[in-house]
Write a protein that holds these residues in place. Structure first.
Motif, PDB file in Angstrom:
ATOM      1  N   LYS A   7      -5.799   7.941   4.520  1.00 40.14           N
ATOM      2  CA  LYS A   7      -6.150   7.735   3.106  1.00 40.14           C
ATOM      3  C   LYS A   7      -5.813   6.312   2.666  1.00 40.14           C
ATOM      4  O   LYS A   7      -6.551   5.692   1.884  1.00 40.14           O
ATOM      5  CB  LYS A   7      -5.422   8.753   2.232  1.00 40.14           C
ATOM      6  N   ALA A   8      -4.699   5.775   3.163  1.00 41.73           N
ATOM      7  CA  ALA A   8      -4.329   4.387   2.858  1.00 41.73           C
ATOM      8  C   ALA A   8      -5.347   3.426   3.476  1.00 41.73           C
ATOM      9  O   ALA A   8      -5.761   2.439   2.845  1.00 41.73           O
ATOM     10  CB  ALA A   8      -2.924   4.103   3.368  1.00 41.73           C
ATOM     11  N   LEU A   9      -5.768   3.706   4.702  1.00 40.65           N
ATOM     12  CA  LEU A   9      -6.792   2.896   5.369  1.00 40.65           C
ATOM     13  C   LEU A   9      -8.079   2.892   4.543  1.00 40.65           C
ATOM     14  O   LEU A   9      -8.679   1.830   4.302  1.00 40.65           O
ATOM     15  CB  LEU A   9      -7.037   3.462   6.767  1.00 40.65           C
ATOM     16  N   MET A  16       0.848  -1.184   0.000  1.00 42.49           N
ATOM     17  CA  MET A  16       0.000   0.000   0.000  1.00 42.49           C
ATOM     18  C   MET A  16       0.887   1.239   0.000  1.00 42.49           C
ATOM     19  O   MET A  16       1.661   1.460   0.936  1.00 42.49           O
ATOM     20  CB  MET A  16      -0.900  -0.019   1.232  1.00 42.49           C
ATOM     21  N   ALA A  17       0.793   2.032  -1.062  1.00 40.76           N
ATOM     22  CA  ALA A  17       1.549   3.289  -1.161  1.00 40.76           C
ATOM     23  C   ALA A  17       0.562   4.414  -1.448  1.00 40.76           C
ATOM     24  O   ALA A  17      -0.369   4.249  -2.239  1.00 40.76           O
ATOM     25  CB  ALA A  17       2.599   3.207  -2.259  1.00 40.76           C
ATOM     26  N   PHE A  56      -0.909  -1.419  -4.486  1.00 39.43           N
ATOM     27  CA  PHE A  56      -1.767  -0.268  -4.731  1.00 39.43           C
ATOM     28  C   PHE A  56      -0.935   0.998  -4.576  1.00 39.43           C
ATOM     29  O   PHE A  56      -0.197   1.144  -3.598  1.00 39.43           O
ATOM     30  CB  PHE A  56      -2.930  -0.235  -3.740  1.00 39.43           C
ATOM     31  N   GLU A  57      -1.073   1.904  -5.530  1.00 42.45           N
ATOM     32  CA  GLU A  57      -0.457   3.222  -5.410  1.00 42.45           C
ATOM     33  C   GLU A  57      -1.534   4.274  -5.653  1.00 42.45           C
ATOM     34  O   GLU A  57      -2.188   4.279  -6.696  1.00 42.45           O
ATOM     35  CB  GLU A  57       0.684   3.402  -6.412  1.00 42.45           C
ATOM     36  N   LEU A  86       4.004   0.913   2.456  1.00 41.65           N
ATOM     37  CA  LEU A  86       4.066  -0.178   3.431  1.00 41.65           C
ATOM     38  C   LEU A  86       3.778  -1.530   2.787  1.00 41.65           C
ATOM     39  O   LEU A  86       2.882  -1.647   1.947  1.00 41.65           O
ATOM     40  CB  LEU A  86       3.030   0.054   4.540  1.00 41.65           C
ATOM     41  N   ALA A  87       4.540  -2.544   3.190  1.00 44.83           N
ATOM     42  CA  ALA A  87       4.131  -3.926   2.957  1.00 44.83           C
ATOM     43  C   ALA A  87       3.021  -4.204   3.956  1.00 44.83           C
ATOM     44  O   ALA A  87       3.207  -4.061   5.165  1.00 44.83           O
ATOM     45  CB  ALA A  87       5.305  -4.874   3.160  1.00 44.83           C
TER      46      ALA A  87
END
Length: 295
Positions: free
Chosen positions: A239-241, A157-158, A258-259, A175-176
């Motif tokens: 935002k990543a969450l 997740m980026a 995901f970017e 993050l991995a």
């Protein structure tokens, strides 16, 4: 990553107000059969079909939250924070009973949902867990905003955001992502909003339940919450969450990267629909064969 499906061991119960409707709702996340996925049930709706299964196509609105609907027009709003907790804790199948139109916002993060799911516990099921393995680049673009899925060995997740306020500025996280990383890096990061937008949002019927108890509020370059931030980059982490929850409307966890660049719920769902439109760019896979080969 779990190779087999799980549901909750016992009902996970919680209640609170919806950030947009301001309505108090009670929720019960209940066990469900293998291969049934996540299904919402509006227990307050009696005059028509009140079952709202989660799917990419079920998303009907994405303004400041993800809203799903069924064919009878019954909706459930702001599902993304619970969905993020479900997928990252490994809940494949659940019936989410809610007695109002919007999921409770709780403290604005996924942490309260993680805690109630931990108390309920998980029960393994015999069916193998399916994953969406990304085989080729899938992209959704809107001006300078972008959301992309590319192949990767696990789930990554980026996210990058940029706001013209010193309170946020430009922030990036990469993050991995597994259950441990979600718990320690993202789960407690809260939603945020700008004070100057509140009146306009409330005129549109939104943000009626928003307070500093469930949202980080920014006024110009100042964070108004007396407790401050939980992390210096809490904004991009939230935002990543959100993106994790928005992707789980696909019904299976992602094996891929995901970017997101300045993406929101709308672009996240555009990416989901782009994936569904390109079946050659991904495949459903399980870890069961990998385990058998390793034995």
């Amino acid at each position: 990553m779990a190779a087999f499906q799980h549901t909750v061991r016992s009902p996970a119960l919680f209640a609170g107000i919806g950030v947009h409707t301001g309505e108090y709702t009670r929720v019960s996340v209940r066990p469900a059969a293998a291969n049934s996925g996540v299904v919402f049930v509006r227990t307050d709706v009696k005059d028509r079909d009140n079952v709202v299964p989660v799917s990419g196509e079920a998303v009907c609105k994405t303004q400041l939250g993800t809203v799903i609907a069924n064919d009878a027009g019954v909706t459930v709003s702001t599902i993304e924070h619970l969905m993020a907790a479900l997928v990252m804790l490994g809940v494949d199948n659940a019936v989410v009973e809610v007695d109002g139109p919007e999921m409770p916002i709780m403290d604005g993060s996924s942490l309260p949902f993680v805690r109630v799911l931990d108390r309920a516990g998980l029960r393994p099921q015999e069916a193998p867990r399916a994953f969406i393995e990304i085989l080729d680049t899938i992209e959704a673009v809107e001006g300078d905003k972008r959301a992309t899925l590319t192949p990767a060995d696990g789930f990554e997740m980026a996210f990058t955001i940029e706001f013209p306020t010193a309170a946020i500025g430009r922030q990036t996280v990469d993050l991995a992502m597994d259950e441990a990383a979600f718990r320690t890096e993202l789960a407690d990061c809260r939603t945020f909003g700008f004070l100057h937008e509140v009146e306009a949002l409330r005129a549109m019927g939104l943000a009626r339940g928003g307070t500093m108890e469930n949202c980080v509020v920014i006024d110009g370059d100042v964070i108004l919450n007396p407790e401050g931030l939980r992390r210096p980059d809490e904004f991009v982490r939230h935002k990543a969450l959100d993106a994790i929850g928005d992707l789980y409307v696909l019904g299976a966890p992602i094996l891929g990267r995901f970017e997101g660049v300045c993406a929101g719920h709308g672009l996240n769902n555009a990416l989901v629909r782009a994936l569904l439109a390109r079946p050659e760019a991904w495949r459903m896979t399980t870890l069961v064969e990998d385990l058998r080969e390793a034995v």
